[in-house]
Design an enzyme around this catalytic site. Sequence first.
Site, PDB file in Angstrom:
ATOM      1  N   ASP A  19      -9.060  -2.416  -6.545  1.00 60.05           N
ATOM      2  CA  ASP A  19      -8.800  -2.084  -5.791  1.00 60.05           C
ATOM      3  C   ASP A  19      -9.297  -0.813  -6.145  1.00 60.05           C
ATOM      4  O   ASP A  19      -8.490  -0.320  -6.533  1.00 60.05           O
ATOM      5  CB  ASP A  19      -7.314  -2.487  -5.169  1.00 60.05           C
ATOM      6  CG  ASP A  19      -6.784  -1.672  -4.537  1.00 60.05           C
ATOM      7  OD1 ASP A  19      -7.837  -0.793  -3.320  1.00 60.05           O
ATOM      8  OD2 ASP A  19      -5.651  -2.018  -3.831  1.00 60.05           O
ATOM      9  N   HIS A  49      -8.332  -4.794  -1.155  1.00 58.48           N
ATOM     10  CA  HIS A  49      -7.210  -3.755  -0.898  1.00 58.48           C
ATOM     11  C   HIS A  49      -6.301  -4.802   0.095  1.00 58.48           C
ATOM     12  O   HIS A  49      -4.797  -4.580  -0.405  1.00 58.48           O
ATOM     13  CB  HIS A  49      -7.597  -2.258  -0.740  1.00 58.48           C
ATOM     14  CG  HIS A  49      -5.797  -2.149  -0.259  1.00 58.48           C
ATOM     15  ND1 HIS A  49      -5.463  -1.374  -1.515  1.00 58.48           N
ATOM     16  CD2 HIS A  49      -5.200  -1.426   0.853  1.00 58.48           C
ATOM     17  CE1 HIS A  49      -3.778   0.032  -0.956  1.00 58.48           C
ATOM     18  NE2 HIS A  49      -4.151  -0.171  -0.162  1.00 58.48           N
ATOM     19  N   SER A  86       0.916  -1.112  -0.080  1.00 55.02           N
ATOM     20  CA  SER A  86       0.155  -0.182  -0.027  1.00 55.02           C
ATOM     21  C   SER A  86       0.803   1.318   0.024  1.00 55.02           C
ATOM     22  O   SER A  86       1.981   1.508  -0.740  1.00 55.02           O
ATOM     23  CB  SER A  86      -0.828  -0.156   1.215  1.00 55.02           C
ATOM     24  OG  SER A  86      -2.472   0.866   0.746  1.00 55.02           O
TER      25      SER A  86
END
Length: 697
Positions: free
Chosen positions: A610, A651, A525
């Site tokens: 995502d 995610h 991320s």
Amino acid sequence: MNLITSSCLLLLRSVSRDIRRRNIHPLISRLHTETTAELPRAQLQKLRDQEQRFKRRLLSVHRKFAGVPENSEVSNFPGERHVYFEDGKGIYRSTIGQGEQEMLEVFNTDWTGGGYGTIQRVRLSPSETMLAVTVKKDHHEETRCVLVHLGDLVLRQKALLVLDNVFSFEWATDDVLLYSTQETLRCLRVFRLHLSDSGVRNTLVYEEKDPEFFVEVSRSRDQRLVTINCSSKISSEVWFVDSKTPLSSPTLIQARRPGLLYHVEHSDNYLFILANTTANQEYQLLRAPLASPSMSHWVPSFGAVPGTVIKDMELLQGHCVFTVKDSQGRLQIQTLSTQEPYQLNTHKLPHWACDVSPQRVGAVDRGSFGFLISSPVHPPVHYLYSPREQKLSVTEDNTKNMSLTEFNTTRLQAASQDGTMVPLTLLHTPALSELHKAPLLLHVYGAYGVDLSMAFCPEKRLLLEDGWALAYCHVRGGGERGLAWHQAGSVLQKRRGVEDLAACVQTLHRLGVSRPALTALAARSAGAVLAGALCNHNPQLLRAVILQAPFLDVLGTMQDPSLPLTVEERGEWGDPSIREHRDNIASYCPCHNIIPQLYPSMLITAYSEDRRVPLSGVVKYVERLKRAIQMCTTQVGANAVILDLQPGGDHFGPEDFHPSLNERAKQLAFLYTELGLDHPKTRRRLKVTGKSHKTQN
């Protein structure tokens, strides 16, 4: 409840999840095939063989640790008369004192319908007559809240009521539920659901107007107040509903002010407020009467000792329990009596402790505090603090036969470019002086004021047993050293995190820990921003990089306010409409600073739907990276760039166990292949030495 981690940041936690493969867009399928096929056939076959070996090893290590406690709020929790257990897709209960003899299913995810299959959050009403459960949709982030009437259950129960897109929720009474809803990743509204004999009434009680704020509902530990917590990256505001008057309008505690962050607990008609009101704007504990909650009535009660920061707080009957971290990342528990004479006690945790996870759901004993401690390589151990006895004790330790007989936790500091000392945690089995030939896996995050995850991970344990050194770089932008540490690595200071990461790698190599040809970096991320920037500026420091759901096109994403999180995250990355902010983002953005040079090999895992990290940015990064590498070498496969595109919109990665195992196995196979490590011989080649559970400072 973690008081000083906002809801939007809780969504960033790393968990072992997986998804099943399914038919996806032809373009995505074609990209995935082409990227993988660029590897030479022999190299590709070796990678696949390694993956199969690691699947078997990972399955074995997960089975080994199947019985240890979980850092989960769902798995096991008490009610007033029953104990509840989560098992797969169901929740079961048994009467206290009767063990599992009369296990009764009180909830099953099949009752929700529509492909919702993963239990997220569970709340019992005060007298245990109602159960509320949120369930996440498979492969997506949509959630559904299911209400079940418990009563005198005899037969299989059905859902009483189903609410869509619920993010957080708490019972004020047995018939009043407050909950927040989530739309396109934003939580802006809170509703009150009133169950009565005349029917169900749903009322909007709060609506946030500022898109930079995120709203969640929580409950005080004594169950008196339900709080509505509104948080942005730079300020917060809290409202409350008193369970004694659950149908009344929320009461504001303190209106938001730029730079003011605060979190609230309650006991004996007093608010206990954790706020960043010290001279250096770090957290301290203050107290105010419930009847006069505004800031003008806040009275300081406790501040962290210089050099330490408060990471969390739990309020017991008569005591506050603080989780505190020192400048080198060592954790301790501090307790403060809430009545005069105030008394502070400090309890040291084992030197290997890297993560503290409170364990409580449903009805709880406010006279004690239970929690798990763990490290990436040490399984969780259950501890209990009793303020009456001023005693911290192990209540359950299933790890005696599972702990490594020898491993080291070495806490170091690296001098960054501006002289700032950056904490660094190194886990290893060989002695520090014998790590020059050991493979090294670095970890970084450095965003949102969130600490780098250091909870137990079976895959990390496997690597340690193979002789790897594992380094955790606590760079600026994260929360390891408090609020100022976050601010020093956000917005215009974001490049500091990149400099800190480079300093950590260089310090380890200078100390004789591994070498560039045996060094890999893992990030996910927002952590990919620092990892990608490091690869642009110092590619020679690394041999391989693993990125999961990576945020790589910061400039392109932050310039598009139509995306779900762009406006909300300006407090972290900056606002590109401001020239200074735009130039700063452009200076470090991984996607916009790729140049022709030899980059480390990369395995990039992205998810097709995502909504947090647009796939277009990941694809753009990969295409630019491949072109840059091709301009520097004609040797096919010398520096692999593998884009592993997975279906789904979660995610945080896949959820089902076996596909999750496949993903982890693929990552380990990539590391061993790119670092030139022979899987069957690794453990024999790296002889284990060192003292038992040794900490070096």
